[in-house]
Structure formats: C-alpha cells, structure tokens
Write a protein that holds these residues in place. Structure first.
Motif, PDB file in Angstrom:
ATOM      1  N   ALA A  26       0.835  -1.204   0.000  1.00 25.51           N
ATOM      2  CA  ALA A  26       0.000   0.000   0.000  1.00 25.51           C
ATOM      3  C   ALA A  26       0.871   1.256   0.000  1.00 25.51           C
ATOM      4  N   GLU A  27       1.959   1.221   0.764  1.00 22.91           N
ATOM      5  CA  GLU A  27       2.861   2.385   0.826  1.00 22.91           C
ATOM      6  C   GLU A  27       3.493   2.655  -0.528  1.00 22.91           C
ATOM      7  N   ALA A  28       3.961   1.592  -1.206  1.00 25.06           N
ATOM      8  CA  ALA A  28       4.576   1.763  -2.528  1.00 25.06           C
ATOM      9  C   ALA A  28       3.554   2.261  -3.537  1.00 25.06           C
ATOM     10  N   TYR A  29       2.335   1.793  -3.423  1.00 27.31           N
ATOM     11  CA  TYR A  29       1.290   2.223  -4.357  1.00 27.31           C
ATOM     12  C   TYR A  29       0.966   3.703  -4.172  1.00 27.31           C
ATOM     13  N   ARG A  94      -4.171 -13.082 -13.092  1.00 27.50           N
ATOM     14  CA  ARG A  94      -3.609 -13.589 -11.833  1.00 27.50           C
ATOM     15  C   ARG A  94      -2.328 -12.822 -11.490  1.00 27.50           C
ATOM     16  N   TRP A  95      -1.558 -12.405 -12.534  1.00 31.22           N
ATOM     17  CA  TRP A  95      -0.360 -11.627 -12.252  1.00 31.22           C
ATOM     18  C   TRP A  95      -0.724 -10.285 -11.616  1.00 31.22           C
ATOM     19  N   LEU A  96      -1.720  -9.594 -12.154  1.00 33.95           N
ATOM     20  CA  LEU A  96      -2.130  -8.311 -11.580  1.00 33.95           C
ATOM     21  C   LEU A  96      -2.574  -8.469 -10.133  1.00 33.95           C
ATOM     22  N   LEU A  97      -3.327  -9.517  -9.847  1.00 32.41           N
ATOM     23  CA  LEU A  97      -3.797  -9.723  -8.472  1.00 32.41           C
ATOM     24  C   LEU A  97      -2.653 -10.089  -7.539  1.00 32.41           C
ATOM     25  N   ARG A  98      -1.661 -10.791  -8.054  1.00 27.86           N
ATOM     26  CA  ARG A  98      -0.503 -11.145  -7.225  1.00 27.86           C
ATOM     27  C   ARG A  98       0.417  -9.945  -6.997  1.00 27.86           C
ATOM     28  N   ALA A  99       0.711  -9.198  -8.072  1.00 28.02           N
ATOM     29  CA  ALA A  99       1.744  -8.167  -8.013  1.00 28.02           C
ATOM     30  C   ALA A  99       1.209  -6.772  -7.727  1.00 28.02           C
ATOM     31  N   ARG A 100       0.003  -6.440  -8.205  1.00 26.87           N
ATOM     32  CA  ARG A 100      -0.518  -5.087  -8.048  1.00 26.87           C
ATOM     33  C   ARG A 100      -1.959  -5.097  -7.508  1.00 26.87           C
ATOM     34  N   PRO A 101      -2.156  -5.769  -6.368  1.00 22.25           N
ATOM     35  CA  PRO A 101      -3.527  -5.870  -5.843  1.00 22.25           C
ATOM     36  C   PRO A 101      -4.132  -4.518  -5.497  1.00 22.25           C
ATOM     37  N   HIS A 102      -3.304  -3.558  -5.043  1.00 18.66           N
ATOM     38  CA  HIS A 102      -3.845  -2.242  -4.679  1.00 18.66           C
ATOM     39  C   HIS A 102      -4.347  -1.479  -5.894  1.00 18.66           C
ATOM     40  N   LEU A 103      -3.709  -1.664  -7.027  1.00 18.46           N
ATOM     41  CA  LEU A 103      -4.172  -1.020  -8.251  1.00 18.46           C
ATOM     42  C   LEU A 103      -5.557  -1.546  -8.630  1.00 18.46           C
ATOM     43  N   VAL A 104      -5.749  -2.861  -8.539  1.00 19.66           N
ATOM     44  CA  VAL A 104      -7.046  -3.454  -8.867  1.00 19.66           C
ATOM     45  C   VAL A 104      -8.107  -3.016  -7.867  1.00 19.66           C
ATOM     46  N   LEU A 105      -7.766  -3.036  -6.564  1.00 21.32           N
ATOM     47  CA  LEU A 105      -8.733  -2.637  -5.543  1.00 21.32           C
ATOM     48  C   LEU A 105      -9.087  -1.160  -5.663  1.00 21.32           C
ATOM     49  N   ASP A 106      -8.122  -0.344  -6.056  1.00 22.14           N
ATOM     50  CA  ASP A 106      -8.396   1.077  -6.274  1.00 22.14           C
ATOM     51  C   ASP A 106      -9.384   1.242  -7.435  1.00 22.14           C
ATOM     52  N   GLY A 107      -9.183   0.487  -8.501  1.00 23.18           N
ATOM     53  CA  GLY A 107     -10.118   0.528  -9.617  1.00 23.18           C
ATOM     54  C   GLY A 107     -11.502   0.060  -9.214  1.00 23.18           C
ATOM     55  N   LEU A 108     -11.565  -0.963  -8.361  1.00 18.62           N
ATOM     56  CA  LEU A 108     -12.848  -1.451  -7.874  1.00 18.62           C
ATOM     57  C   LEU A 108     -13.564  -0.371  -7.061  1.00 18.62           C
ATOM     58  N   ALA A 109     -12.793   0.361  -6.234  1.00 17.99           N
ATOM     59  CA  ALA A 109     -13.380   1.441  -5.441  1.00 17.99           C
ATOM     60  C   ALA A 109     -13.906   2.563  -6.331  1.00 17.99           C
ATOM     61  N   HIS A 110     -13.178   2.894  -7.390  1.00 16.23           N
ATOM     62  CA  HIS A 110     -13.647   3.922  -8.329  1.00 16.23           C
ATOM     63  C   HIS A 110     -14.908   3.454  -9.056  1.00 16.23           C
ATOM     64  N   ALA A 111     -14.942   2.185  -9.435  1.00 10.62           N
ATOM     65  CA  ALA A 111     -16.133   1.645 -10.087  1.00 10.62           C
ATOM     66  C   ALA A 111     -17.329   1.689  -9.152  1.00 10.62           C
ATOM     67  N   ALA A 112     -17.093   1.426  -7.869  1.00 12.60           N
ATOM     68  CA  ALA A 112     -18.172   1.498  -6.884  1.00 12.60           C
ATOM     69  C   ALA A 112     -18.684   2.931  -6.742  1.00 12.60           C
ATOM     70  N   ALA A 113     -17.760   3.888  -6.745  1.00 13.97           N
ATOM     71  CA  ALA A 113     -18.172   5.290  -6.624  1.00 13.97           C
ATOM     72  C   ALA A 113     -19.000   5.728  -7.829  1.00 13.97           C
ATOM     73  N   ILE A 114     -18.621   5.270  -9.022  1.00 19.98           N
ATOM     74  CA  ILE A 114     -19.358   5.639 -10.233  1.00 19.98           C
ATOM     75  C   ILE A 114     -20.758   5.027 -10.230  1.00 19.98           C
ATOM     76  N   LEU A 137      -6.101  -5.987   1.270  1.00 18.19           N
ATOM     77  CA  LEU A 137      -7.310  -5.505   1.939  1.00 18.19           C
ATOM     78  C   LEU A 137      -7.016  -5.160   3.399  1.00 18.19           C
ATOM     79  N   ALA A 138      -6.140  -5.929   4.037  1.00 25.25           N
ATOM     80  CA  ALA A 138      -5.793  -5.657   5.434  1.00 25.25           C
ATOM     81  C   ALA A 138      -4.961  -4.389   5.575  1.00 25.25           C
ATOM     82  N   GLU A 139      -4.298  -3.952   4.487  1.00 29.96           N
ATOM     83  CA  GLU A 139      -3.434  -2.774   4.527  1.00 29.96           C
ATOM     84  C   GLU A 139      -4.176  -1.465   4.286  1.00 29.96           C
ATOM     85  N   ARG A 140      -5.374  -1.524   3.752  1.00 30.65           N
ATOM     86  CA  ARG A 140      -6.035  -0.300   3.316  1.00 30.65           C
ATOM     87  C   ARG A 140      -7.281   0.004   4.151  1.00 30.65           C
ATOM     88  N   GLU A 141      -7.688   1.263   4.075  1.00 31.66           N
ATOM     89  CA  GLU A 141      -8.903   1.674   4.773  1.00 31.66           C
ATOM     90  C   GLU A 141     -10.110   1.016   4.101  1.00 31.66           C
TER      91      GLU A 141
END
Length: 333
Positions: A26-29, A94-114, A137-141
């Motif tokens: 989360a910090e790196a993201y 599967r690579w995105l979920l393994r390596a960049r989960p925060h990017l995917v979760l951020d996109g999911l949050a934006h989709a939820a807001a829209i 998920l444990a690292e983010r608000e």
C-alpha cells in the motif's frame, strides 16, 4: 515460467508498474500516486468515455457504457473484480492480483463510486492471488466492504453470469440470459462484473487523466508458442502481430491462435494485422483476453485446432445438448 517484459519507455500509465516481480505494498502504491486520483465519479466517467477504454475480459465492450448501465439501474449495486481467466495461455489477471492488488482494488473502489455500489467482491481461483488480495485488503482503509470469493479454475468459471452464480453460493456455471448481471446480479442487485485489468486501467485513468488515451490504448498480452518461453508484456494498440511474434522469439510463425481460444486460428497472412480490436474483428478474429499463441513454422494447424476443440469438449458445462453432443462430435471427427 512466464517472463515479464517492461515497456522500453516507462510511463505512469503502465499497469506493469515499477517492479513487476515484487508484490506492491500500500505504501509503494501511494508513493506512485495511488489513491490520489480523480475523486469526482462523474468526471472519471467522462474521462473513461473520452478515452474509449474497452473491457479486457475478452469481449472488448466499452467500459463507460457498462458502468453507466449499472449506475442507471438504481438501488444498491454490487461491483465484482473478475480475476478468473479461463482462456488457455492467459496469465495477466492472476499476475495483476498477485503483483498489483492495490491497483485493482483502487479501480474497484472507483467503479463502486461511479455506480453507487455498496459492496464489492474479488473473484478468483489462484490461491497465491487470493492471499495477495487479502493482504492488500488488510493494509487499506475499508471504504468499500470487499470479500474475496474463490472458485475452481475452469473454462467457463469467469463468464459473468457464472461469476454471479458462484458468489451467490451456486456452481460457477453460466445461466440463461436475460436477465444480465447489470439487470439482476449478486443477491438480485444490479451488478458490475469487470475484468481486473479493466479496473486497473480505471484506477490509472483516475490518477493520470491526462494519459487517458494512452492508458486505454495499451494492453497486456501473453505471448507463447514456438520454442520460446511465454512472455507477459504491455504493448500499445497498432503493433503488427508479426512484430510481436519476432519480439517473443517466433520470427517466422505460420499463424496464431488468438485470444486464448476466443479469436480462433489465423494463418500467416493475418500476422500483418495490427493489434487493435476493430481491425482484428474486421478480419474475422479477436484479441480476446490478449493471449496469443504463435505457431512455429511447419506446425500443423489442424493439430492445433484439434487440441482446442478437445479442450472445449472437456470443459463443457454440460447444460446444453448442442454443446455436449456437438463439441464432442467435432472433437472425435
């Protein structure tokens, strides 16, 4: 083992990120601009409209149209990050979920807001990806309640109605349509089922709206075949398939199997086509999930087609007589 190739010119609009072999914290993201993008959902939807972003799950449907359809149904929508890639040869999700989960979760949050969604799910079959998403998920608000749902890896498990059925506690098998998930999905609510790469590009657009066109017109591809190891790469639309073949290490292919199995077989003449959804569709093939298997010179296309039909017959959902009997009959011909 699939190799990862970074683009020659690094861009903040790349889904591969700065260190593709390491799971991003989360910090790196946040250090690269994550969670600090466009906050107005209507403005982001306009950016996505203007960019022409298409879904990366296979059908290349316009992302903004899909988001708007769920939003306009009203009620309390649900958003789902679909990371179950059933097409053979694809590793990008599967690579995105393994390596960049925060990017995917951020996109999911934006989709939820829209869409106005009140809860979300990440749907997958890869245990390592599941562990990575749970750590993220444990690292983010917890602004959006998100649950990880795992399924068995099958060819049809990522089809959007199968995703809804599995999340609702049933088998990961498609259902008849209508209704489609945007009309009646998880728990009966309007549901957005969006591929994880699509969501990653939504998050990048939110963080870098000035790069919206570049973000929308770049895509992940899994290149395989010939005698070279598979490669996951990010490339811009418009690159000729023949150039990708040479870059992968299959310099004189006799053809290609496109989109996993979605785009079918093409012969050597099609290798001069650009990697662009409309151009490929006009030629009778498709980019699909971005998995491209090049056939080495001298490889038998009939044998490749037989392998593909055999896979389809083995992965039949056995819910339709035409598929059960017809696909098996083609396999056994």
């Amino acid at each position: 083992m699939t190799a990862i190739r970074l683009p020659t010119t690094r861009s903040p609009g790349s889904v591969l990120g700065a260190a593709p072999g390491v799971t991003e914290s989360a910090e790196a993201y946040r250090a690269t601009g994550g969670h600090a993008g466009t906050t107005d959902p209507d403005a982001l939807l306009r950016h996505l409209d203007a960019s022409g972003l298409r879904g990366r799950g296979g059908a290349c449907f316009p992302a903004a149209v899909k988001l708007r359809a769920v939003r306009d149904r009203g009620g309390a929508p649900v958003v789902v990050a679909n990371g179950e890639e059933g097409e053979p040869g694809s590793v990008k999700d599967r690579w995105l979920l393994r390596a960049r989960p925060h990017l995917v979760l951020d996109g999911l949050a934006h989709a939820a807001a829209i869409t106005g969604a009140v809860r979300g799910y990440v749907y997958l079959s890869d245990p390592e990806a599941g562990a990575s998403v749970r750590r993220a998920l444990a690292e983010r608000e917890p602004h959006l309640p998100v649950e990880v749902v795992e399924t068995d890896h099958t060819y049809v498990a990522g089809e959007e109605s199968a995703v809804v059925r599995r999340i609702d506690g049933g088998p990961a098998l498609p259902t008849t349509k209508p209704p489609r998930p945007f009309e009646r999905g998880v728990g009966g609510a309007p549901t957005l089922v969006s591929n994880v790469e699509t969501l990653a590009r939504i998050a990048l657009t939110a963080a870098h709206p000035g790069l919206r066109r570049t973000i929308a017109r770049s895509t992940l591809v899994t290149l395989s075949g010939g005698h070279s190891e598979p490669v996951l790469a990010e490339v811009p639309y418009g690159v000729p398939l023949r150039t990708l073949a040479a870059w992968h290490g299959t310099p004189a292919p006799g053809g290609a199997l496109m989109g996993g199995l979605f785009g079918g077989l093409v012969d050597g003449r099609a290798l001069d086509l650009p990697l662009e959804p409309d151009a490929l569709a006009a030629a009778g093939t498709a980019l699909g999930c971005g998995a491209i298997r090049f056939l080495a010179a001298g490889a038998c296309p009939v044998a490749t087609a037989a392998d593909a039909v055999g896979h389809l017959a083995a992965e039949s959902t056995r819910q339709c007589g035409v598929c059960v009997s017809g696909t098996a009959a083609i396999r056994d011909t």
